[in-house]
Design an enzyme around this catalytic site. Structure first.
Site, short mmCIF file in Angstrom:
data_model
loop_
_atom_site.label_atom_id
_atom_site.label_comp_id
_atom_site.label_asym_id
_atom_site.label_seq_id
_atom_site.Cartn_x
_atom_site.Cartn_y
_atom_site.Cartn_z
N GLY A 130 0.84 -1.20 0.00
CA GLY A 130 0.00 0.00 0.00
C GLY A 130 0.87 1.24 0.00
N SER A 131 0.40 2.29 0.68
CA SER A 131 0.99 3.62 0.52
C SER A 131 2.45 3.73 0.95
CB SER A 131 0.16 4.64 1.30
OG SER A 131 -1.14 4.67 0.76
N THR A 132 2.92 2.89 1.84
CA THR A 132 4.33 2.99 2.22
C THR A 132 5.22 2.78 1.00
OG1 THR A 132 4.10 0.71 2.94
CG2 THR A 132 4.21 2.37 4.66
#
Lengths: 538, 390
Positions: A268-270
């Protein structure tokens, strides 16, 4: 006949004598003391203590009933079972393992004949449920089974010594038989990069996250940004290494697996840290360039949503990072194009094992480069349609912010015995992935995430912290599993010249699930406590 | 004392030398046996009977009377021996049969080979094998086996003895005796054609025996590669090899065997040669083998110089019987032939056995007495009409 006699008696004599020697001596091993495992400051994390195994040779015990009574009382064994064993025809029976010294001496002094003692090593973990998956445990005969105990077994184990006793066919000691002692070599001591205090801080945070969010699992790693030395690695649920729950093998395997290095997940966003790094390095980012987010974007006629339904409007790239806007990263990924993007992923080691010194490491998965469509590329840009292990993600992030060069995570600092250092964990600096300048720009963007973006909860007074949140949907049987998330936060400090980088992940939190809410506060807390202990950067 | 039978001094000296070559090795081997039995069995005897000298005492009880019997046998007139031989065989056959009478026969290791008279236990086969040799000597001396019809009676006698021994069962002794019977018969003048026929027949018999009792096949394989089955068929031979290997050229010294600590089965009897090999080395073994060769040489030479047919046949037969058994035992221990349980003459533990061997040696030595020996011209050629060497 005479020729055969001379052949056997003279030509093959040496070789036959060697074989015959094996049957002439009964050997009782003296277990080599297994090396200790210590933290970077020499605090003992695993040690060995001597216990004894008692054997009996029934043929040498004339008064079996009396012997069975004494032995069963002292050793707390069942009289009938023991009597049966003593009456059997076996040449040697094991009475009991793990007997302490006092009990052993009691038996030896009781005058029961035909008792033999061998030393054994028992593994002791002073901190109990601590660093469990990393340290690992040993089998009942003290051979490493999991974790570092298994990975570095041959160093820790040492060489067993032996007591050789001249004996007859059934093992009775010969009347004037000689006894030889062969000294063993103790195992080497292993110093880790782990710091007990940092590990305690992390264990504590993991434990509380587990409780606060009724999570399925929680894991965290703290690593030195430049060297890859791992200061702490904790995972829950866990168990006490002194009381390994061996009855339920399935649960034990699940709990002892070092998921942070073995299991892949959709980050995801990491993952946007990596996309950002590549976009900056490629020169696609500048302050005047603007990206538009209307809450979703259409790629290959598929509508891909941003996490914020109403959209983020017009933003610079830096604002996109701060807002964790999916649309910005979709556009950035497509600007990079498949070839440049995949080249970058390979350089960051997304699909390769990091080479951490532990067995069972997993490697990330990507869609094969030849079959990547635009829609896939857009998704990968913000961390979907790609799977990585947490340690891979952390290492890639470290490379992105540490000035641009790769690191190899390392648990062991050095292994040494009496003869000196046998192995050192120091590695030469890895190859460059992005430029120092790109890294610096990225650090600034990620610090803004903590200062004013989704990572606010990781902020700590007195230390500049940079980082990125992540909230990934979980998949089950190829479908998005509704309501199941993995919340992550990767944070580094100090933000301008990072020394440490930490990853915190909460698997299936109940209730709140945004990485910025569920994971970021713990990273902030970890840094706060760490700098209290280590001292704040000047 | 005064009657020297018309021999001159040098001839008498030669006869005396021959006699010594029979008696000295027999007694030397017996004494060596006493020592080696002590060495080989003191540990196991101490454990099993509480007396390290258990086997040695029993052997001494055979050795002392054995010496007296040897002397008596030496003095025994050959004409009387010839007359008695039929009776001796008859008594032997009865004893062999008596083994199967419950209460009298004694069974151990699955075979009924012993007669227990309370004060003494003995194997009738020990006596029977020599009785048969004497009986064959009598038969062949009267009617040399040049014609097949003269073979009928000797072979019936031999067949009865062999069948009874085989029934115990004792395949090793059966084979040894059968082999000796063949050698004696060939030497007595069997036609070449018959020799060939018998050899072929004997070779054909081997597979039959193997099929009849398959455990023999395993034993055969064990001898070729004992390490294929180190715990079962190969065990004894491996242990024997260990002993010989440990001994090396010069041995580990008297009483220093390691293999005797129960590793070597039957260390005091069938495998005593292995203990000799371990303690006295290859050199000691060659010395022991030399003693047998001297004995065999002297026994056969005695047969050659006798004039009367019975003495010739008897001296040859007795010597051959001992020779076959000694060679077979050593061959087994050194892994030269498939393993089979035969004691080593004079040396292995067994009081009654020792008495019989010493008596047989005494009888053989008796034929060197200066009565009527005549030197025969040696004109034997290989592949003549027969192998009639006597």
């Amino acid at each position: 006949m005479a020729i055969k006699l001379i052949y056997v008696g003279a030509v093959r004599a040496g070789d036959l004598r060697v074989k015959a020697l094996e049957q002439w001596y009964r050997d009782v091993p003296i277990r080599a003391e297994r090396g200790a495992i210590l933290d970077r400051n020499g605090v003992v994390l695993a040690a060995s203590s001597t216990v004894y195994t008692l054997y009996a040779r029934p043929v040498e015990i004339p008064l079996k009933e009396q012997a069975a009574r004494i032995l069963s009382e002292t050793l707390e064994l069942d009289y009938e079972t023991l009597k049966g064993k003593l009456d059997s025809r076996s040449s040697e029976i094991t009475l009991k393992r793990g007997v302490d010294k006092q009990k052993m001496l009691e038996i030896v002094d009781s005058g029961v004949p035909g008792i033999y003692v061998s030393e054994d090593i028992k593994r002791v973990y002073p901190y109990g449920d601590f660093l469990t998956q990393v340290l690992g445990f040993t089998s009942s005969d003290v051979v490493g089974q999991t974790g570092l105990e298994a990975y570095y077994d041959k160093f820790l184990q040492g060489t067993d010594g032996y007591v050789l006793t001249a004996a007859d066919l059934v093992g009775r000691k010969l009347p004037e038989g000689e006894t030889y002692y062969t000294e063993g070599t103790p195992g080497a001591d292993m110093y880790l990069n782990i710091d007990v205090n940092v590990q305690s801080i992390v264990e504590n945070a993991v434990e509380r996250a587990m409780l606060n969010h009724s999570a399925k699992a929680v894991g965290a790693i703290v690593m030195e940004c430049d060297t890859g030395n791992i200061l702490a690695m904790a995972q829950a649920p866990s168990f006490d290494l002194n009381e390994v729950p061996r009855d339920d093998v399935k649960t034990l395997l699940e709990m002892s697996r070092p998921k942070l290095i073995s299991d892949v997940f959709e980050p995801g966003s990491t993952f946007k840290i990596i996309t950002s790094a590549l976009a900056i390095e490629a020169g696609l980012v500048n302050d005047s360039k603007r990206y538009y987010c209307g809450g979703s974007m259409s790629v290959d006629n598929q509508k891909i949503r941003c996490w914020r339904p109403q959209g983020h409007g017009s933003q610079t790239f830096a604002e996109g990072v701060k807002n964790s806007c999916n649309c910005v990263f979709m556009q950035a990924a497509m600007e990079l194009g498949v070839d440049r993007f995949y080249e970058g992923l390979a350089a960051f080691g997304v699909t390769e094992k990091t080479g951490i010194d532990m067995s069972g490491e997993g490697a990330g998965l990507t869609i094969p480069q030849s079959s990547v469509k635009n829609v896939d590329l857009a998704r990968i840009g913000f961390g979907q349609a790609v799977a990585m292990t947490p340690i891979e993600l952390l290492c890639a992030a470290a490379a992105a912010v540490n000035g641009g060069y790769k690191v190899t995570p390392k648990l062991v600092a050095k292994i040494e015995d009496e003869s000196g250092i046998l192995l050192t964990g120091e590695e030469p600096r890895g190859e460059r992935v992005i430029s120092e300048k790109s890294s610096e720009i990225l650090r600034g963007m990620l610090e803004a995430v903590v200062l004013e973006g989704s990572g606010k909860n990781a902020a700590v007074d007195g230390v500049r912290i940079g980082g990125k949140t992540g909230t990934a949907q979980k998949y089950e049987n190829g479908q998005i599993a509704r309501g199941k998330y993995i919340s992550t936060f990767i944070g580094f400090a100090p933000a301008d010249d990072p020394e440490y980088i930490a990853l915190f992940m909460v698997d299936e939190p109940v209730g709140a699930y945004y990485g910025g809410v569920v994971a970021a506060p713990y990273v902030g807390e970890i840094y706060l406590n760490m700098f209290e202990y280590l001292g704040y950067p000047s | 004392m005064t009657d020297n039978g018309g021999f001159n001094v040098s001839e008498l000296r030669a006869l005396k030398k021959l006699r010594m070559m029979i008696i000295v090795p027999a007694i030397a081997l017996s004494v060596l046996g006493l020592i080696m039995i002590y060495s080989a069995s003191s540990y196991s005897a101490k454990i099993n009977y509480g007396d390290a000298f258990f086997y040695v005492k029993k052997q001494l009880l055979g050795f002392v009377p054995g010496l007296l019997l040897m002397y008596a046998a030496y003095k025994f007139p050959s004409e009387k021996l010839k007359k008695l031989s039929t009776w001796a065989l008859a008594v032997s056959v009865i004893l062999l049969a008596a083994v199967f009478i419950p209460g009298l026969g004694q069974t151990s290791y699955g075979a009924t080979r012993w007669i227990n008279l309370g004060f003494i236990t003995f194997q009738p086969s020990e006596i029977a094998k020599f009785s048969l040799m004497l009986f064959l000597a009598k038969m062949y001396s009267e009617k040399p086996p040049r014609s097949v019809k003269y073979l009928i009676l000797p072979f019936i006698a031999a067949a009865v003895v062999l069948a009874l021994i085989m029934a115990e069962p004792n395949m090793s002794v059966t084979l040894a005796v059968a082999f000796a019977v063949l050698l004696v018969t060939v030497a007595a003048g069997l036609d070449n054609k018959v020799v060939v026929a018998l050899t072929v027949a004997a070779l054909c018999l081997i597979p039959v025996l193997i099929i009849a009792e398959p455990y023999r096949v395993r034993r055969l394989l064990a001898f070729l590669d004992p390490w294929a089955n180190p715990k079962d068929e190969g065990y004894q031979l491996i242990q024997s090899y260990y002993a010989i290997g440990d001994g090396g050229l010069f041995g580990v010294g008297l009483f220093n065997s390691r293999q005797k600590y129960l590793f070597l089965p039957f260390a005091e009897s069938d495998f005593i040669f292995s203990v000799i090999a371990e303690e006295l080395g290859v050199i000691g073994c060659l010395f022991v083998m030399a003693l047998y060769l001297v004995f065999i040489y002297a026994g056969i030479k005695t047969a050659f110089i006798r004039k009367d047919a019975f003495s010739r046949q008897a001296a040859f037969g007795l010597t051959i019987m001992i020779a076959v058994q000694a060679l077979l035992n050593i061959a087994v221990v050194t892994g030269s032939v498939p393993p089979t349980g035969l004691p080593l003459p004079f040396v292995s533990a067994g009081g009654s056995s020792l008495m019989v061997f010493l008596s047989a040696a005494g009888l053989t030595a008796g034929f060197t007495r200066a009565e009527d020996p005549v030197k025969l011209p040696k004109s034997h050629k290989l592949f003549h009409r027969s192998y009639n060497v006597l």
